[in-house]
Design a protein around this motif. Sequence first.
Motif, short mmCIF file in Angstrom:
data_model
loop_
_atom_site.label_atom_id
_atom_site.label_comp_id
_atom_site.label_asym_id
_atom_site.label_seq_id
_atom_site.Cartn_x
_atom_site.Cartn_y
_atom_site.Cartn_z
N ALA A 161 0.70 -1.30 0.03
CA ALA A 161 -0.18 0.00 -0.04
C ALA A 161 0.82 1.17 0.02
O ALA A 161 0.42 2.50 -0.54
CB ALA A 161 -1.03 0.09 1.06
N ASP B 204 -9.76 -7.23 -3.33
CA ASP B 204 -9.37 -6.40 -2.28
C ASP B 204 -9.94 -6.62 -0.91
O ASP B 204 -9.66 -6.29 0.13
CB ASP B 204 -9.49 -4.74 -2.62
N GLU B 205 -11.08 -7.18 -0.98
CA GLU B 205 -11.84 -7.44 0.13
C GLU B 205 -10.96 -8.51 0.97
O GLU B 205 -11.27 -8.32 2.30
CB GLU B 205 -13.13 -8.12 -0.09
N TYR C 151 -7.95 -8.38 1.72
CA TYR C 151 -6.97 -7.57 2.42
C TYR C 151 -7.96 -6.72 3.65
O TYR C 151 -7.19 -6.74 4.72
CB TYR C 151 -6.34 -6.55 1.46
N GLU C 152 -8.80 -6.13 3.24
CA GLU C 152 -9.70 -5.37 4.13
C GLU C 152 -10.01 -6.29 5.32
O GLU C 152 -9.76 -5.72 6.49
CB GLU C 152 -11.16 -5.17 3.35
N ALA C 153 -10.62 -7.47 4.85
CA ALA C 153 -10.95 -8.16 5.96
C ALA C 153 -10.01 -8.57 7.19
O ALA C 153 -9.92 -8.65 8.16
CB ALA C 153 -11.70 -9.65 5.54
N ARG D 229 -7.27 -6.70 7.27
CA ARG D 229 -7.01 -5.61 8.32
C ARG D 229 -7.89 -5.37 9.38
O ARG D 229 -7.50 -5.16 10.62
CB ARG D 229 -6.82 -4.33 7.30
N ILE D 230 -9.05 -5.57 9.10
CA ILE D 230 -10.33 -5.45 10.19
C ILE D 230 -9.86 -6.52 11.28
O ILE D 230 -9.95 -6.35 12.35
CB ILE D 230 -11.67 -5.74 9.73
N ASP D 231 -9.22 -7.69 10.88
CA ASP D 231 -8.91 -8.73 11.84
C ASP D 231 -7.81 -8.40 12.56
O ASP D 231 -7.17 -9.10 13.50
CB ASP D 231 -8.87 -9.97 11.08
N ASN E 47 -1.08 -6.84 10.31
CA ASN E 47 -0.35 -6.04 9.53
C ASN E 47 0.33 -6.33 8.41
O ASN E 47 -0.07 -7.46 7.86
CB ASN E 47 0.74 -5.61 10.56
N ILE F 201 -0.15 -9.89 6.45
CA ILE F 201 -0.87 -10.00 4.95
C ILE F 201 -0.10 -10.78 3.83
O ILE F 201 -0.56 -11.46 3.31
CB ILE F 201 -1.31 -8.70 4.56
#
Lengths: 286, 455
Positions: free
Chosen positions: A89, A175-176, A178-180, A182-184, A187, A191
């Motif tokens: 990112a 992308d979902e 990664y989002e999931a 990150r929410i969990d 770092n 990932i």
Amino acid sequence: MPFLTLFLLCFVAPIGYAVHQSLHRTERTGPLGLGGQEREVFAGLANYAHALADDRFLTGFGRVLLFGVVQIPLMIALATVLALLLESASARGVTFFRSAFFLPYGVPGVIASILWGFLYVPGISPLVEIAGSLGLHVDFLARDTVLWSIANIVVWQFTGYNMLVLISQLKAVPDELYEAARIDGANAWHIARHIKIPLIRPALVLTTVFSIIGTLQLFAEPMVLRPLAATIDSGFTPNLHAYSEAFVSNNQHVAAAEAVLLAVVACVLSFGFLRLVGQRGNGSDW
Amino acid sequence: MSTGTYDDGRGPGHGLLRRRSLLGGAAAAAAGFTLAGCGSGDGDDGAAPEERKKGQKITLSFWSWVPGIDKPVDLWNSEHPDVQVDVETVSAVDGRQYAKMHAAVKAGNPPDLAQIEFPVVPSFLLDNALMDLSALGAARYKDRFVGWQWQQSVFGKGVYAVPQASGPMGLFLRQDLFDKWSIQFPQTWDEYEEAAKAVRRQGAWIETFSPTNGNRFAGLAWQAGAKWYAAQGDTWTVHIDDEPTRKVADYWESLVRRKLVKTIPDRQNAWYKDIQTGAIPAWIGASWGDALLAGNAPGTKGKWRAAPLPQWQKGANAHANWGGSTTAVFAKASYPKDALDFALWLNSDPKSIALLIDGGYGFPSAKKGYATSDLDVYKDFFGGQAYSRVFADAGAHVDTSWQWGPGVDTLYQRLGDAFTEALDSGGSFRSVLRTVQAQTVSDLRGKGLKVESGG
């Protein structure tokens, strides 16, 4: 039908011809053999026996295997790291670096070897000179180092290419995910380790198989460096050996046998590798 | 489909083969030793090559790497509007020109003519690649050329190429550095060794022993009295591991082991750099080396001299040849008569020789049409020395009984590989000769020849 024609013409015919050549030999008669009659006779496996009895040919195989064991993991690891960094990112200048890393792939192997040759030859190389002024004696073309100098050229050329294959697979990850993650609370390292690398496994397998085949075909680099280095002999790699048999010694039949042997080894190693990773993984990838 | 491909690869040779066997058989019966029934009945696949009709315009293809060859060819083209010659320049690095020619012969589309060095003529004969020019009356032109050079392409009654140039060997030296270091030009190999030590004390190296240069090693063995090939009846004898060659091998091994010479490949970037900077002030070369030195070390102009090869015995006058070239006509040439005419003109016409000398092609095989002084093209580079006299004298004292056999390109490669290995592993140079002797015998047997191993 058009496919079948092309397949027969471009694939089956040359292989068939090589196999046919490898099973024959030239018989000469007439005084001193010069200009006498010449005919092709069936030789059975004599050409294969000849090739396998040649120490230099077998040493060449050993050399490229050693080369592959060191060079392939190194290059794939480097390509993976570069791909992950460029696709993280926080990466900046992604387009520029992606092209810059890929650029060496656009340089033909022969040209690349000539370029690096200038950096290796003592008396001309700025690298040797700089090292010398620091009191270091380096010889890129010595017996122990020349193989790794060639490895360096190959890494330089193909890392960017492999990186691009990996990046294209990374791009396919939704992308979902990664989002999931990150929410969990994952770092960037988590990932990469637990999501990205497992997901690009097919691309890693693919690039490794290509590299295995490429390693066995090693030819242009030693061929170009040979006149510069008195440490590369005519059988440095199996491919170079087959070339010498065919075009220096004019033994097309033995060269054909060596080419067939080379193809068999490439097949065994590639499929062996696929089997190995297939068993180790969950089996769904390949 | 695949059957078709097999025929493609073998077809041309196949049709030829049957006819050739017949002709060859008949000729062999008549002459005892005759090569191939090539000549006028040979060439294109189906029909015999026709003679060019009067006024018919044709183009001959010619592969060469000789510098400046385009000039005489241009002259020929302007004088012979009907028979045009198209030169293709081929790379002579590492024998790549022969790889290309062998491949073209195999594929059935060789050029009409090509430059082929003396040592590799037999290799091409082995593959029936060259035309027997004697059928075209070539023997009539024998007297235009230096006798032993003409003989280089004569096997049995066949004449397989027209000689172009030879390469008598000599020693190139930097006069200024030898003077500065008070070292005499060596006249014997013992003196050469002393000179090597003296040069080493100055921080330079007299020379390099290039392990991959089989050509030059052969020349040094030739000078010492070796004869690597002999032909008797229908059998070849190989004598690489003979006493004179062992002497040469021991000598160089001793220089190498005592680090009195470098071991980098010659005529490569690093070597040219050493030549230019004076890090290497001498070179055992051949007459054509003048152009190489002048072209690659322009900064050393005026400082070089040519001297005769050092001798094994003081006062002796033994010499050898490095390289030497012919113009050969390929068996598949469509207009062999015209090709032969061109080859003869190129190598014996005074106008052509003058242009070839300008290009720096070596020592002419032709007897007439030049003076030794014409060859001093790089006189300024050699400080005004009439250096060609050195090579003319060497050429006159070459042991002309030396004979080349088939597979010399392989032999050079074998030598290069074995020397490379010996330098690396510390193996002896004598073991190199033993190895290469055995390999060569087996290589030639592998080609279906009768071979014996000589001592």
